[in-house]
Enzyme design. Structure first.
Site, PDB file in Angstrom:
ATOM      1  N   ARG A  20       0.935  -1.407   0.592  1.00 14.95           N
ATOM      2  CA  ARG A  20       0.006  -0.262   0.430  1.00 14.95           C
ATOM      3  C   ARG A  20       0.509   1.516  -0.020  1.00 14.95           C
ATOM      4  O   ARG A  20       1.485   1.366   0.895  1.00 14.95           O
ATOM      5  CB  ARG A  20      -1.352  -0.014   1.450  1.00 14.95           C
ATOM      6  CG  ARG A  20      -1.969  -1.152   1.554  1.00 14.95           C
ATOM      7  CD  ARG A  20      -3.264  -0.680   1.817  1.00 14.95           C
ATOM      8  NE  ARG A  20      -4.281  -1.691   1.567  1.00 14.95           N
ATOM      9  CZ  ARG A  20      -5.598  -1.084   1.462  1.00 14.95           C
ATOM     10  NH1 ARG A  20      -6.129   0.126   2.167  1.00 14.95           N
ATOM     11  NH2 ARG A  20      -6.324  -1.811   1.949  1.00 14.95           N
ATOM     12  N   ASP A  24       1.758   5.360   0.100  1.00 12.30           N
ATOM     13  CA  ASP A  24       1.350   6.336   0.657  1.00 12.30           C
ATOM     14  C   ASP A  24       0.880   7.482  -0.968  1.00 12.30           C
ATOM     15  O   ASP A  24       1.809   7.667  -1.694  1.00 12.30           O
ATOM     16  CB  ASP A  24       1.101   7.027   1.333  1.00 12.30           C
ATOM     17  CG  ASP A  24       0.994   6.207   3.055  1.00 12.30           C
ATOM     18  OD1 ASP A  24       0.365   6.171   2.825  1.00 12.30           O
ATOM     19  OD2 ASP A  24       2.118   6.491   3.598  1.00 12.30           O
ATOM     20  N   ARG A  45       9.840   6.357   4.940  1.00 17.06           N
ATOM     21  CA  ARG A  45       9.433   7.774   5.163  1.00 17.06           C
ATOM     22  C   ARG A  45       9.966   8.122   6.234  1.00 17.06           C
ATOM     23  O   ARG A  45      10.961   9.026   6.490  1.00 17.06           O
ATOM     24  CB  ARG A  45       8.628   7.820   4.966  1.00 17.06           C
ATOM     25  CG  ARG A  45       7.952   7.900   3.230  1.00 17.06           C
ATOM     26  CD  ARG A  45       6.274   8.477   2.456  1.00 17.06           C
ATOM     27  NE  ARG A  45       6.767   9.498   3.207  1.00 17.06           N
ATOM     28  CZ  ARG A  45       5.958  10.073   3.601  1.00 17.06           C
ATOM     29  NH1 ARG A  45       4.581   9.347   3.541  1.00 17.06           N
ATOM     30  NH2 ARG A  45       5.015  11.391   3.744  1.00 17.06           N
TER      31      ARG A  45
END
Lengths: 267, 267
Positions: free
Chosen positions: A67, A69, A220
């Site tokens: 998934r 972002d 991140r």
């Protein structure tokens, strides 16, 4: 109707046998609100599903391996869904999707897989790449795919700070808390198989990280924290403190999404 | 009022002495109608001039080393202009331009040069790069900077076809006819110093060409013609025929602009 990532699927429907299709997908995430379909928002998954359904003329349920972002890219995203076997032409399907979804989304390959193959659950590991341009001035050609850090980064410190990430850890400090109902348990424990900085020359630095799975904003947040270490704003040892502390405030804010790319999914 | 590329400039004005400023400029040409300022159209030169004039608070005349067409990129474009010496701060000028013009246009460096330095007339040679992605499927990350050629190119044929370009030739077959008044003479003779294909791996091919000067659409017409040879649609020898024939119909249509980049200007 498009459903998403249910993990389960029927092997046959009212219109005859279904086959499991696997797409290898690359996308520039710049113009998309992530991959998961959302109402009234342009997403990679929604765009793909619409295009696939237009070709196949029946609804599909997409399952994705990772998934990503909003703003995050992929080179090796894997998507599976079931298609009616009758008259299925994967070459023409791939061509049609690329014509409609390109150049931002490109299907690199399309193939039929065994019925129990699932993009998400069959994946053994995911490999992400994060690219940094560490140079005084930015580059117009890397503006969409690399984080521009103008201050000098110490590569040996970046490497020192990344080392303790390898292995099985509770990544609570590096992850966005998932939205789960009160009382439902969840684990932020993940196994990192590899975490390595590469110096590509001309100021380009690349961080490759592989794990069996990732939680949200994990790469991140890790990159944001390592960069603070590389700039001398925190010690490499503080990464260990953050890992042990299981406290979001011990890690740095996440690095910008446009430097991140889901590179490969291992099966 | 912004003038452009006059080749001549005053060394002092009503408001005191002027200094010659040289900018090294990179830009993603995708959103621009080339570099030369035009009325009511977004150009690299117009955008730069507006931004420079806003900082300096006086009109400037930009001279550019290489005139790039609509959609063509630059990594090492050189721009010169005269600025009032009084209170000139090049670090802050560069920062201001990049803030306003970035990320598509980036000033890589700004420096004061001797008064007789001219971006266009002082240049000894220009080096262009043309990038091709020779792979079955396109890449979302190269969509803006490489020409996607899905059919297999024969690199040895590309190289064979490029060899005769080196040296001084009449490039009439490879150039757009300039708009000059009736009776005004012009020459399409240019000296090519280097013309070389590089295999970068993963299907990426790069054509580097250096010449003392280029005429309009010259690199793109050359690449279009070489690619036809690399695909087996014409012989390598037909490049020599085109060079000797001085006839636009002997060369292929120009390759798309987005694969082209003004890489470096040699002084």
């Amino acid at each position: 109707m498009t459903l998403f990532d249910t993990g389960e699927s029927e092997t046959s429907g009212p219109s005859g046998p279904l086959v499991r299709v696997r797409l290898l997908v690359a996308y520039d995430g710049s113009g998309f609100s992530g991959i998961a379909p959302q109402p009234a928002v342009k997403t990679v998954g929604g765009t793909l599903a619409t295009s696939i359904e237009r070709v196949l003329r029946h609804p599909v349920m997409l399952t994705v391996a990772g998934r990503t972002d909003a703003g995050v890219h992929a080179w090796g995203q894997v998507v599976t869904f079931d298609a009616r076997a009758d008259g299925l032409d994967l070459v023409s399907l791939q061509r049609s999707i690329n014509k409609v979804c390109g150049p931002a989304i490109v299907v690199r390959s399309a193939e039929v897989m065994p019925q129990d193959f699932d993009a998400r659950h069959s994946a053994l590991a995911r490999r992400y790449r994060y690219t940094i341009l560490n140079a005084a001035t930015p580059s117009p050609f890397l503006a969409g795919t690399a984080w521009h850090v103008p201050e000098a980064l110490d590569l040996s410190v970046l490497r020192l700070a990344a080392d303790p990430l390898i292995g099985e850890h509770d990544f609570t400090s590096f992850c966005r808390k998932p939205k789960v109902p009160e009382g439902v348990g969840f684990s932020m424990t993940r196994r990192v198989l590899d975490a390595r900085w590469h110096d590509l020359g001309d100021g380009l630095l690349r961080f490759d990280i592989e794990a069996t799975a990732f939680c949200q904003q994990m790469v991140r947040s890790i990159v944001g924290t390592l960069v603070e270490a590389g700039l001398g704003k925190r010690t490499p040892a503080s990464v260990v403190t953050a890992l042990r502390g299981a406290d979001r405030t011990l890690a740095a804010p996440p690095a910008p999404p446009h430097g991140l790319c889901l590179w490969e999914v291992v099966y």
